[in-house]
Design a protein around this motif. Structure first.
Motif: not given
Length: 774
Positions: A36-45, A78-82, A118-121
């Motif tokens: 569900d979350l993946l479907a809401r994400m932009t390429l950059e995110e 756009n967030g960050l993985g780790e 934006r998505l609070g990841i």
């Protein structure tokens, strides 16, 4: 009325969940939430989830080391993985933060990602935790080669349950551990990071580690962390024992030996991450080797977690392996081969968005990587319980209960190699003066990947603390090993002017004054270590005792004083010259923060050593390879009377008591290829002390369609016996113990005879024969 309010509350909760995005609904599975979350994400995110910050995390902090939201907003919108090693105060490998300090910083950073993106990841934080978190105040346990010497799966569980709780309390959710590489060339500086040479032993101990780190649930508990298997596929037998050199291993040996622990950790324990190795495997760097990462790891073994790059390994595709002159192309090759997150900083993955737009990386490949990353974040609870209790971090980390586990681990990790005339243990009531002599007598050696624990104790300090009011304690260094002992320092040299005759003479004079001499010799963390760059080397061409230590041992022995030796090292050392002189030798590896107490307690018999070698001790570097499970055509012998056998065999380890083996029997002496039997052997404590014994089961396929090892470990049990007590130990022998890859690379059991061996070490067994029929 109460039922009415409960119904209203439930309905309200249901409506709330129904109105919020599915990815925020903790009642759903991690897979559904990630989709569900993946479907809401932009390429950059999406691309930012494949990125990690280590050196770059300094750009998120102000001059006082506090999180600066304004700085973060310019690079992390756009967030960050780790984030790597949030514990560090300054740049990479700098001093660590105290637990409360790190926990506060973590909460502030995490709040930004949850509330300001934006998505609070949330962001994942990974830490180095090979034998305790590499940071300030964390409990420091024995290095892995020492922990493996315990041959104790339950103890491994206790150790890494403690490590996981400490890491999680201060804001980490992923550990870059355990190392499950098999080492067959101990010149390799990372030998201490491994659990030795045997695939079965490492599999059992590493499965126990993974379960302790992660627990058993889909969603991890609050004191659990995601483990990362290191380093897939073959890291521990490279050319010349040199770190990152090519691993020229055939596919049969890879599957039957080096891959075994990875399979066990993935299929039995559900490891959540796998890190690729630096080396070439089958002629191609592992980080761009889709046969390794996709065909074997994913398709064949069913691994569903995240494939992580080793630090700067994507860059190495360009700079070290010379596959491409383009760093961006190195990133494209890596992600298309299966690598999903790049550590420690964006290099080859920096421009992944452009690579996707140009068609070099498909959206499907990127989405697959990001979905797995998100699943891990859901599983560790980052979306549901993202913050930590700051006060709890300070009380949990380095606590008395964690120290107790560290001491117990040090206690069981020591291996008594030799004890002629029962020199050890010493009788504390008969000693008036004791001399501690050697370069390691007044050092608490922690090993690589260590932080600064709250407490450390050297053997000399422990001796004075325990017995200083009853026994006169003398000390002499004798020789100095290196110009500095700093695992992180780039350049290390042997100390100048060694052997120093004046220092050895001073040690001899000290020895003459004592009733007994205890030598503390071996190596230190700077001599054999991870060589992570050409300007930071760590591998050695020799396993000898360096810098005048043999001269020191000979000079002290010439005094005629009773003596014994405690040896610290990362790899097994060439101890032949010492065994010829010293009647009692204890291999101690690096035992962690409680090492001084453990060694002194073993010296006087308050501890009865129970460790067994997880790696063979070669007589010299010229005797490498020395591993026990060699093929029949190997070890024919050397000319001029040189012995081809190991100095100390795999599984060797003495005790202050004695154990007798009897009545090795099989429940069925003849079975079918799909059958099973039980091997039973009775072990008796024939000595006068309580002690622990590791009962070992080995199997040899007498004749087979392809050459098989002369023996292979297929079972072990650690048991505790009082004097005179006996216990019958049982081992199940089934297809998993008898199978191998035949000439067609099929996993089969072939009919024939098998030799079943049980004993106290690989070179001390009794045997019976098993017949397998079609």
């Amino acid at each position: 009325m109460r039922k009415y309010f409960l119904a209203i509350a439930f309905l309200s909760s249901y409506v709330s969940y129904a109105q919020s995005p599915a990815y925020k609904n903790k009642r759903l599975s991690p897979d559904v939430r990630a989709k569900d979350l993946l479907a809401r994400m932009t390429l950059e995110e999406k691309v930012m989830q494949t990125q990690c910050f280590w050196a770059q995390k300094a750009g998120l902090l102000d001059t006082l080391g506090r999180f600066d939201e304004a700085k973060a907003g310019t690079v992390l919108k756009n967030g960050l993985g780790e984030i790597a090693r949030l514990n560090e105060k300054g740049g990479p490998n700098s001093d660590g933060r105290h637990p409360k300090e790190q926990a506060e910083l973590y909460n502030n950073i995490q709040r930004y990602f949850i509330e300001k993106t934006r998505l609070g990841i949330p962001v994942m934080v990974h830490e180095e935790s090979l034998h305790g978190q590499q940071t300030q105040d964390a409990t420091n346990f024995p290095v892995p080669i020492a922990l493996a010497s315990t041959w104790n799966e339950a103890l491994m569980g206790d150790v890494f349950t403690s490590v996981a709780a400490e890491v999680r309390a201060r804001g980490g959710q992923q550990v870059l551990a355990p190392v499950v590489d098999i080492v067959r060339d101990p010149r390799w500086g990372r030998t201490e990071e491994t659990m030795g040479e045997d695939p079965y032993l490492i599999s059992r101990l590493s499965v126990a580690q993974i379960k302790a780190y992660q627990g058993g649930g889909v969603y991890l508990g609050r004191d659990k962390v995601a483990a990362t298997l290191k380093h897939f596929g073959i890291h521990g037998q490279s050319e010349g024992g040199l770190n990152v050199s090519p691993s020229n291993i055939d596919i049969r040996t890879a599957r039957e030996v080096f891959f075994k622990p990875f399979v066990a950790c993935i299929q039995e324990a559900g490891a959540m991450n796998v890190m690729a190795c630096y080396n070439e495997v089958f002629g191609l760097p592992a980080h761009i080797n889709s046969y390794l990462l996709k065909d074997i790891l994913r398709k064949e073994w069913g691994f569903k977690g995240v494939i992580v790059s080793d630090y700067y390994a994507v860059r190495d595709v360009q700079t070290l392996h010379k596959v491409t002159p383009s760093l961006d192309e190195a990133g494209v090759l890596a992600i298309n081969a299966g690598v999903e997150i790049e550590t420690p900083d964006p290099d080859g993955f920096k421009n992944l968005a452009q690579a996707v737009k140009s068609g070099k990386v498909s959206v499907k490949v990127l989405d697959s990587a990001v979905k797995r990353i998100l699943i891990n974040k859901f599983r560790v609870g980052l979306f549901d319980n993202p913050y930590v209790d700051v006060a709890r971090a300070d009380t949990l980390v380095g606590s008395a209960s964690k120290r107790a586990v560290a001491y117990r681990a040090a206690q069981e990790a020591m291996v008594l190699l030799k004890n002629d005339q029962q020199v050890l243990p010493l009788d504390k009531n008969k000693i008036k003066t004791i001399a501690f002599i050697g370069p390691n007598a007044d050092k608490c050696l922690l090993g690589g990947y260590s932080g600064k624990p709250r407490v450390t104790i050297s053997p000399l300090q422990a001796m004075k603390e325990r017995y200083g009011d009853k026994i006169k304690v003398l000390y002499a260094e004798g020789v100095t090993l290196t110009d500095k002992n700093n695992w992180f320092a780039d350049t290390i040299n042997l100390a100048a002017d060694n052997p120093d005759k004046s220092k050895i003479d001073a040690a001899v004079e000290i020895a003459k004054q004592a009733d007994v001499v205890v030598l503390f010799i071996g190596g230190n963390e700077s001599m054999n270590r991870e060589g992570w760059a050409s300007n930071h080397l760590g591998d050695m061409p020799t396993l000898e005792l360096l810098n005048g230590q043999i001269e020191l041992v000979k000079a002290v022995a010439a005094t005629g004083k009773p003596m014994c030796a405690f040896v610290n090292s990362g790899p097994p050392l060439s101890l032949g010259p010492v065994t010829a002189i010293v009647p009692a030798i204890m291999q101690c590896w690096y035992l962690g923060q409680e090492s001084g107490y453990a060694m002194v307690d073993a010296l006087f018999g308050d501890i009865n050593p129970s460790g067994k070698l997880p790696i063979s001790f070669p007589r010299t570097a010229g005797h490498i390879p020395a591993y026990y499970n060699y093929k029949p055509s190997a070890r024919r012998g050397y000319n001029l009377g040189f012995d081809a056998s190991s100095l100390f065999a795999f599984g060797h380890g003495l005790s202050y008591t004695n154990f007798g083996y009897s009545d090795l029997i099989l429940s069925e002496g003849k079975i079918k290829t799909n059958g099973k039997t039980t091997a039973s052997v009775t072990v008796t404590n024939t000595g006068s002390r309580a002690g622990a014994e590791v009962v070992q089961l080995y199997i040899r396929d007498d004749y087979s369609s392809v050459p098989r090892p002369v023996m292979e470990l297929k079972g072990f049990q650690k048991i505790w016996l009082e004097p005179g007590q006996s216990q019958t130990v049982h081992f199940t022998i089934d297809t998993s113990a008898l199978s191998f890859y035949n000439k067609d690379m099929k996993w089969v059991v072939e009919p024939g005879t098998f030799t079943i061996m049980a004993g106290t070490a690989s070179d001390k067994t009794t045997s019976v024969s098993l017949t397998v029929i079609p």
